[in-house]
Design an enzyme around this catalytic site. Structure first.
Site, PDB file in Angstrom:
ATOM      1  N   ASP A 210      57.358   8.512  64.815  1.00 35.55           N
ATOM      2  CA  ASP A 210      56.222   8.988  65.605  1.00 35.55           C
ATOM      3  C   ASP A 210      55.759   7.966  66.637  1.00 35.55           C
ATOM      4  OD1 ASP A 210      54.320  11.027  66.182  1.00 35.55           O
ATOM      5  OD2 ASP A 210      52.795   9.947  65.075  1.00 35.55           O
TER       6      ASP A 210
ATOM      7  N   SER B 280      49.858  14.587  68.565  1.00 33.07           N
ATOM      8  CA  SER B 280      50.975  15.309  67.942  1.00 33.07           C
ATOM      9  C   SER B 280      50.484  16.634  67.376  1.00 33.07           C
ATOM     10  CB  SER B 280      51.589  14.467  66.823  1.00 33.07           C
ATOM     11  OG  SER B 280      52.097  13.250  67.316  1.00 33.07           O
TER      12      SER B 280
ATOM     13  N   GLN C  22      59.639  17.089  67.829  1.00 35.47           N
ATOM     14  CA  GLN C  22      58.184  17.029  67.800  1.00 35.47           C
ATOM     15  C   GLN C  22      57.612  17.729  69.030  1.00 35.47           C
ATOM     16  OE1 GLN C  22      55.910  13.250  68.576  1.00 35.47           O
ATOM     17  NE2 GLN C  22      55.203  13.555  66.481  1.00 35.47           N
TER      18      GLN C  22
END
Length: 294
Positions: free
Chosen positions: A207, A231, A281
């Site tokens: 991430d 996110s 993502q």
């Protein structure tokens, strides 16, 4: 082992407070919200502690629902969805202030033989030892007197070596903008031989830079007044065992952005060129223009 990595390992040592219920904390620093990679990693630790031995995580699918509050602990409630002979499935809900801030489904699989192929090839890039550290690179870019230099150059648990330009470099130079980025990373310490720990640290690191690939294409950079991002969801597939304390190349690209959202996907390769992890993502990305329209 630097103090930042020691703290991450400590954060991953969750406290069990009830059957299939765990509690985790956040770093003691002034941040607006909990780092998404931390929440995903802690949730995966909680799920893994409820799975029979001999099964390793092979995929996770997560949604970030609300910003995490770093001032209070996070409770992870694990649901044992299924335990079969070959697969186990877990659902984890991360809770703060009585509300869900994050949900994750994770699947675990026994090791068994099967057909094999790898179509993805590791990009040809310089070796990590030939590249500057992130701290060296950002200090050279912003200078010693920049108001955010201390925050940008603070010690990090992950040793990241950028093959591609930083988002702050592309923000200043349009010629550096691209929808692709490559980053070497590792946790610079001798870690225990615990497969779940290495997978969890891979989830933590995944991430760090993935959304940057979306920003890089547009010359946007964190810490500037014209960008706000978070996110939305995160999916990972773990193909082979790997060690997070050895160099991994994170090859990332952004195939699309629009409607205040951006999609990014990445592949992690070990030093031998084997594909070990795939990641996708989506993030909310609002610019000054899009915020003014709302």
């Amino acid at each position: 082992m630097n103090e930042a990595l020691k703290e991450v390992l400590d954060l991953l040592d969750l406290e069990q407070i009830e059957h299939d219920m765990f509690r985790g904390r956040s770093p003691e620093e002034r941040i607006q919200r909990v780092f998404g990679g931390q929440v995903a990693a802690q949730a995966l630790v909680a799920a893994g502690r409820t799975v029979p031995s001999g099964k390793n995580v092979h995929s996770l699918h997560a949604y970030f629902i609300r910003p995490g509050d770093p001032a209070v602990p996070i409770v992870y409630d694990v649901e044992r969805v299924r335990d079969g002979r070959s697969f186990s499935t877990r659902r984890v809900v991360a809770i703060q202030h009585g509300k869900a801030i994050f949900t994750m489904s994770a699947s675990f699989h026994i090791e068994e033989p099967g057909i094999e192929h790898q179509a993805s090839a590791m990009p040809a890039v310089p070796a990590p030892e030939t590249l500057p550290t992130f701290q060296e690179q950002i200090t050279a870019l912003v200078g010693e007197d920049h108001e955010q230099r201390e925050w940008l150059a603070r010690p990090r648990p992950v040793d990241a070596r950028y093959v591609s330009p930083l988002v702050w470099e592309a923000h200043l130079d349009p010629d550096l903008r691209s929808a692709e980025t490559n980053v070497w990373f590792r946790f610079d310490a001798d870690l225990p031989d615990d497969p779940l720990l290495h997978v969890v640290l891979g989830a933590y690191a995944s991430d760090y830079t993935l959304v940057d690939t979306v920003l890089l294409a547009h010359g946007l950079a964190w810490g500037t007044s014209d960008i706000m991002g978070a996110s939305l969801d995160h999916a990972m597939w773990f193909h082979r065992p790997f060690r997070a304390d050895e160099w991994l190349l994170y090859a990332q690209e952004s195939p699309w952005a629009g409607g205040a959202r951006g999609l990014a996907r990445g592949e992690m390769f070990n030093a031998s060129g084997e594909l070990v992890v795939s990641v996708v993502q989506e993030a909310m990305i609002r610019t000054t223009l899009s915020r003014n329209r709302r």
